[in-house]
Design an enzyme around this catalytic site. Structure first.
Site, PDB file in Angstrom:
ATOM      1  N   ASP A  79       0.861  -1.185   0.000  1.00  0.00           N
ATOM      2  CA  ASP A  79       0.000   0.000   0.000  1.00  0.00           C
ATOM      3  C   ASP A  79       0.897   1.234   0.000  1.00  0.00           C
ATOM      4  OD1 ASP A  79      -2.318   1.910   1.293  1.00  0.00           O
ATOM      5  OD2 ASP A  79      -3.204   0.182   0.286  1.00  0.00           O
ATOM      6  N   ASP A  80       0.478   2.272   0.693  1.00  0.00           N
ATOM      7  CA  ASP A  80       1.183   3.556   0.649  1.00  0.00           C
ATOM      8  C   ASP A  80       2.608   3.436   1.240  1.00  0.00           C
ATOM      9  OD1 ASP A  80       1.574   6.227   0.212  1.00  0.00           O
ATOM     10  OD2 ASP A  80      -0.157   6.893   1.376  1.00  0.00           O
ATOM     11  N   LYS A 156      -3.874  -0.381  -6.999  1.00  0.00           N
ATOM     12  CA  LYS A 156      -4.893   0.379  -6.266  1.00  0.00           C
ATOM     13  C   LYS A 156      -4.625   1.854  -6.489  1.00  0.00           C
ATOM     14  CE  LYS A 156      -6.039   1.372  -1.360  1.00  0.00           C
ATOM     15  NZ  LYS A 156      -5.859   0.842   0.022  1.00  0.00           N
ATOM     16  N   ASP A 158      -5.564   5.404  -5.414  1.00  0.00           N
ATOM     17  CA  ASP A 158      -6.207   6.181  -4.350  1.00  0.00           C
ATOM     18  C   ASP A 158      -6.527   7.586  -4.866  1.00  0.00           C
ATOM     19  OD1 ASP A 158      -7.219   6.657  -1.848  1.00  0.00           O
ATOM     20  OD2 ASP A 158      -5.412   6.053  -0.768  1.00  0.00           O
ATOM     21  N   SER A 190     -10.331   3.843  -5.892  1.00  0.00           N
ATOM     22  CA  SER A 190     -10.878   4.436  -4.665  1.00  0.00           C
ATOM     23  C   SER A 190     -11.850   5.571  -4.977  1.00  0.00           C
ATOM     24  CB  SER A 190      -9.749   4.944  -3.773  1.00  0.00           C
ATOM     25  OG  SER A 190      -8.911   3.879  -3.408  1.00  0.00           O
ATOM     26  N   ASP A 219     -12.200   4.045   5.429  1.00  0.00           N
ATOM     27  CA  ASP A 219     -11.186   3.039   5.773  1.00  0.00           C
ATOM     28  C   ASP A 219     -11.585   2.212   6.995  1.00  0.00           C
ATOM     29  OD1 ASP A 219      -9.780   4.288   3.816  1.00  0.00           O
ATOM     30  OD2 ASP A 219      -8.197   5.070   5.129  1.00  0.00           O
TER      31      ASP A 219
END
Ligand code: GLA
Length: 433
Positions: A79-80, A156, A158, A190, A219
């Site tokens: 992820d981030d 993904k 965002d 997202s 979230d």
């Protein structure tokens, strides 16, 4: 000749208007770093848990050695906070060199060598939510190219630090750019979560055409409150969300948090059961190195997974909200089977909920029932009254086979009695036994 032209033209039409990457025909399953490991980049003090290639290698090892991969958990998703603060001299994103010395491509190879897939994260604004470089409109093509070169399998996208107009351009543009690479890359958007998750701001028809899954809502956090909040939103808006889902296009209520700190075993089962009813992606965000055997057996329950993965891909719904605070959920499954979940919103003690299958809209017949978590079977007629005991914040989940009816063709073939007299559909699928 004319037919050929017509066919070609309609193929073009489909290619232009549908996300035609062929992936995620059933909800994707795997592991995703964010909920459990966040943006921990302090490898000096926390080498085991910081966002680094070691963490993803550890999780890949656990997925492939502890029985997860065989059950379908194949994605390992970064992820981030994975990237360097600067793009390289050619303007490409690059992984943080200290924490990912081997780079993303090497990590993808590591996954592929083990029958796993790698997911990566980006953001269509100026920065990611964690403050790392974003993928503004002008960077979409180069970033999609880079991900394909790295052999990434899922992306993904965002939406922090972007506005509605940019999102309207950026999300479809990234879909096209990923498709144009020729590499099938599952695409998680997202977008709806940044637009309130509901029409008219959100166009679910369009999302189904450009994304494989999408985050609709906020979230998840490591608490039961958070899980309840998500459950309530998804089922209150089920009439909008259900038609949006299907093979290759899924609503995403966010990660599974069984195995973390916030949920009891009852609550972990409830989350797993309702995520299966929702045909939700199953991305665990926990520490697979230390996950308890209780949480593991919930997350590895074959029957709940196979309900989640049903090939028809029809998202289920809440069918009853009783005054007793018992709620009943239902999902139609292949072979005329279905799943039922009895969920208790009570906080006192196990509640004895009495009903019949006909009250739950089942037609006349006799049904084989398989209790997903106790693994007990029984046969119930539609009219037979039964009682389920549902623990506070917990669930009882059933797989209900097709109703048994006499199969006359089979029965009277050649004027003689043949076969069992029951449709095979009424059997409990082998996978569960
Ligand atoms: C947003 C997303 C989360 C996670 C974080 C990362 O909040 O919704 O799932 O990706 O950003 O910063």
């Amino acid at each position: 000749m004319h037919l050929a032209v017509l066919l070609f033209a309609s193929a073009l039409f489909v290619a232009t208007f549908a996300l035609d990457n062929g992936v995620m025909r059933t909800p994707p399953m795997g592991w995703l770093a964010w909920e459990r490991f966040r943006c921990d980049i302090d490898c000096e003090h926390d080498p085991k848990n910081c966002i680094s290639e070691n963490l993803f290698i550890d999780m890949a090892d656990r997925l492939s050695e502890d029985g997860w991969r065989e059950l379908g958990y194949i994605y390992v998703n970064i992820d981030d906070c994975w990237s360097s603060m600067k793009r390289d001299e050619k303007g490409r994103l690059q992984a943080d060199p200290k924490r990912f010395p081997g780079g993303i491509h090497k990590l993808a190879r590591y996954m592929h060598d083990r029958g796993l897939k790698l997911g990566l994260y980006g953001d269509m604004g100026t920065h990611t939510c964690g403050g790392y470089p974003g993928t503004t409109l002008d960077k979409i093509e180069i970033d999609a190219q880079t991900f394909a070169e790295w052999e990434v399998d899922m992306f993904k996208f965002d939406g922090c630090y972007s506005n509605a107009t940019e999102q309207e351009k950026g999300y479809p543009l990234m879909s096209k750019a990923l498709n144009a690479t020729g590499r099938p890359i599952g695409y998680s958007c997202s977008w709806p979560a940044y637009q309130g998750g509901l029409p008219p701001q959100v166009n679910y028809t369009q999302l189904g055409e450009i994304c494989n899954l999408w985050r609709n809502y906020g979230d998840i956090q490591d608490s039961w409150d958070s899980v309840l909040n998500i459950i309530d939103w998804f089922f209150e808006n089920q009439d909008v969300l259900i038609p949006a889902a299907g093979p290759g296009q899924w609503n995403d209520p966010d990660m599974l948090i069984a195995g973390d700190f916030g949920l009891s075993m009852e609550q972990s089962r409830a989350q797993m059961a309702l995520w299966a009813i929702m045909a939700a992606p199953l991305f665990m965000s926990n520490d697979l190195r230390t996950v308890s055997s209780g949480a593991r057996s919930i997350l590895q329950n074959k029957m709940v997974i196979s309900i989640n993965q049903d090939a028809m891909g029809i998202q289920g719904r809440r069918i009853l909200k009783e005054k007793s605070q018992i709620q009943v959920f239902w999902r139609p499954l292949s072979n005329n089977a279905s799943a039922l979940v009895f969920f208790s919103r009570r906080n006192d003690m196990p509640y004895h909920y009495q009903t019949t299958l006909s009250k739950l809209n089942y037609t006349t017949g006799s049904y084989k029932i398989y209790d997903v978590f106790t693994e007990k079977t029984m046969v119930l007629k539609d009219s037979t009254s039964f009682v389920v005991s549902v623990n506070p914040t917990g669930v009882v989940m059933w797989y209900v086979s097709a109703s048994a009816k006499l199969n006359h063709r089979q029965f009277y073939k050649g004027g003689r009695l043949q076969g069992s007299g029951y449709d095979d559909e009424n059997a409990i699928p082998r996978v569960f036994l």
